[in-house]
Design an enzyme around this catalytic site. Structure first.
Site, PDB file in Angstrom:
ATOM      1  N   ASP A   1       0.850  -1.195   0.000  1.00  0.00           N
ATOM      2  CA  ASP A   1       0.000   0.000   0.000  1.00  0.00           C
ATOM      3  C   ASP A   1       0.882   1.241   0.000  1.00  0.00           C
ATOM      4  OD1 ASP A   1      -2.283  -1.348   0.137  1.00  0.00           O
ATOM      5  OD2 ASP A   1      -2.819  -0.770   2.183  1.00  0.00           O
TER       6      ASP A   1
ATOM      7  N   SER B   1       5.377   4.009  10.520  1.00  0.00           N
ATOM      8  CA  SER B   1       5.529   2.820   9.688  1.00  0.00           C
ATOM      9  C   SER B   1       4.176   2.164   9.501  1.00  0.00           C
ATOM     10  CB  SER B   1       6.499   1.832  10.331  1.00  0.00           C
ATOM     11  OG  SER B   1       5.849   1.181  11.398  1.00  0.00           O
ATOM     12  N   LYS B   2       4.056   1.448   8.362  1.00  0.00           N
ATOM     13  CA  LYS B   2       2.773   0.840   8.051  1.00  0.00           C
ATOM     14  C   LYS B   2       2.441  -0.269   9.044  1.00  0.00           C
ATOM     15  CE  LYS B   2       3.819   0.562   3.483  1.00  0.00           C
ATOM     16  NZ  LYS B   2       3.644   0.128   2.113  1.00  0.00           N
ATOM     17  N   ARG B   3       3.474  -0.849   9.662  1.00  0.00           N
ATOM     18  CA  ARG B   3       3.217  -1.915  10.629  1.00  0.00           C
ATOM     19  C   ARG B   3       2.584  -1.365  11.904  1.00  0.00           C
ATOM     20  NH1 ARG B   3       7.738  -3.657  12.539  1.00  0.00           N
ATOM     21  NH2 ARG B   3       8.926  -2.553  10.954  1.00  0.00           N
ATOM     22  N   LYS B   4       3.028  -0.162  12.326  1.00  0.00           N
ATOM     23  CA  LYS B   4       2.580   0.350  13.622  1.00  0.00           C
ATOM     24  C   LYS B   4       1.424   1.324  13.559  1.00  0.00           C
ATOM     25  CE  LYS B   4       6.801   1.207  15.646  1.00  0.00           C
ATOM     26  NZ  LYS B   4       7.570   2.024  16.445  1.00  0.00           N
TER      27      LYS B   4
END
Ligand code: GLU
Length: 481
Positions: free
Chosen positions: A14, A250-253
């Protein structure tokens, strides 16, 4: 000089909000200067490549109105604009660097490099390639352990690389000492470092504007420009966007790191653009609400923040509410349709279009994000058999509510004109004059029964839109405690 800037996202999932942020700042300068903006897809990292990601980058930047002049979809004088389609472009430059002694082959296996790194960490010495392969032929190197058949190519970093450079935003910058960076991988793909320099040069890029995480790479890029005999572009390193706890977004967090999240939530592109602008920039007037054109007209690198701006979603919601209130009613209605359609309620019929048009003035000032329309207008669009009163509203407003609901229904039933005024007059007569209640107390159970929630658009207007039959059915059939 015509300025030429680029944004160079890697299609690894994304699109990241940073891509929009970088594009905005690149483009603000480009449009001010009458230059050109290039969208280049840096897809040399095949392990992290995602096929649908490139289209998402196009879609998201277009949604934000950040239009590029040249790119993989648009073409242009320096096509192709996808690095994977330019592989043969890089090879001659690698040959030149090897021939000039600025680069060398390295056959070390990943396992050997891993051991080397662990050993350096144990000995607490700076980590970096130890040049085991440098100056050796393949035969000489093959006599030593950890040798693979297919080499990579590394830069030979001199003792005095250009660690100091001038940044348009930061002034003089001191970057850390680099190690012998790989520029050509074993799979024949260039690494980012080689590809970015070759492409920036061949595409005539005059200003490299990117995130501050690349500052430590800039000395390597400067060396490559110098070795290849090319003019260095100007550099500007933007501060990284940070979470409230100051960590890098970040996209993870953080879901807000994904650009698609803003679409899903119902942020307006104009609000997000203003917000991203405000994160890194301030207008000379100090005005917080500004358009792209206003930002671009006043653009000045020295007004860009150097401190990592905190991604404050409350501020974005405030801006979004402002932009929602500014929209023409039919524009807002059109932007709400996808949310109501997604909820499964909106069928595009003339009846639904009229209901939506009628409700927009009631909710326009009550929304911070467009997705709130689902809760605000559930009562109006949901099928009668699916209508339920939220348990919180039952608990709060429907305990012992039979007398109020019955009085309201009895007063509304004889009405021949179903207008907001007629509804309000009848309700006030029955509940305020008749039962002696204050308006807040009188309307709360009616709101819960009719709208199914404690939060709803203004009540008489909502009832007028909902229609007499449905209102009476809900008042008489309410789940009273
Ligand atoms: N492909 C790099 C990225 O994804 C581009 C960095 C640059 O602009 O030089 O951030």
């Amino acid at each position: 000089m015509t300025v030429r800037l680029r944004v160079a996202p890697s299609p690894t999932g994304d699109p990241h909000v940073g891509t929009a942020y970088m594009s905005l700042f690149n483009l603000a300068f480009v449009r001010q200067q009458g230059g050109q903006f290039v969208l280049r897809i840096e897809d040399t990292d095949r392990a992290r490549f995602r096929a649908d990601s490139e289209q998402q980058v196009f879609d998201m930047l277009s949604w934000l109105g950040l239009q590029w002049d040249e790119g993989p979809d648009k073409g242009g004088p320096f096509a192709p604009y996808r690095q994977s389609e330019r592989l043969e472009t890089y090879q001659p430059h690698v040959e030149k660097l090897l021939a000039d002694g600025h680069a060398y082959y390295c056959w070390c296996t990943p396992e050997r490099l891993q051991e080397m790194r662990e050993d350096q960490q144990r000995r607490k010495v700076p980590t970096g390639y130890d040049r085991l392969c440098y100056g050796k032929t393949f035969e000489e190197r093959a006599a030593l352990p950890g040798c693979s058949d297919v080499p990579v190519v590394r830069m030979l970093i001199p003792d005095d690389p250009p660690l100091h450079f001038t940044d348009l935003i930061r002034g003089e910058v001191n970057a850390p000492m680099p190690d012998d960076q790989v520029i050509l991988k074993a799979d024949g793909f260039p690494t980012y470092h080689l590809a970015v320099v070759v492409d920036d040069h061949l595409m005539g890029i005059t200003h490299v504007v990117r995130g501050e995480e690349w500052i430590s790479s800039t000395p390597k890029h400067l060396l490559l420009f110098d070795w290849l005999g090319w003019e260095r572009p100007a550099f500007a390193h933007m501060p990284l966007l940070r979470n409230v706890d100051k960590s890098k977004i970040s996209k993870r967090k953080n879901p807000a790191a994904r650009l698609t999240w803003f679409v899903e939530q119902g942020y307006l592109p104009e609000a997000l653009l203003n917000f991203l602008g405000l994160l890194g920039y301030s207008l000379p007037s100090g005005e917080e609400i500004f358009t792209f054109s206003e930002m671009s007209e006043s653009f000045d690198w020295t007004r860009v923040n150097t401190v990592g701006p905190v991604f404050d979603l409350d501020k974005l919601s405030w801006l979004n509410g402002h932009y929602i209130r500014e929209l023409a009613e039919d524009d807002l209605a059109a932007r709400l349709v996808p949310f109501l359609t997604e909820a499964g309620w909106y069928d595009g019929s003339a009846e639904h279009a009229a209901l939506l048009a009628g409700s927009v003035p009631l909710i326009q000032t009550r929304m911070a994000v467009l997705s709130e329309v689902v809760d605000l207008l559930r009562f109006l669009f949901v099928a009668d058999e699916d209508f339920v009163v939220d348990p919180v509203a039952v608990e709060k407003s429907l305990v012992g509510a039979v007398p109020v609901l019955t009085a309201a229904a009895d007063a509304l039933e004889p009405l021949t004109s179903w207008s907001t005024e007629a509804i309000q007059t009848a309700m006030d007569a029955a509940l305020l004059d008749g039962l002696g209640l204050k308006r807040g107390k009188a309307y709360a159970p009616v709101r819960a029964a009719v709208c199914g929630s404690t939060i709803a658009p203004p009540l008489p207007e909502s009832m007028a839109l909902l229609g007499k039959d449905r209102v009476l059915r809900r008042l008489r059939g309410a789940p009273v405690l």
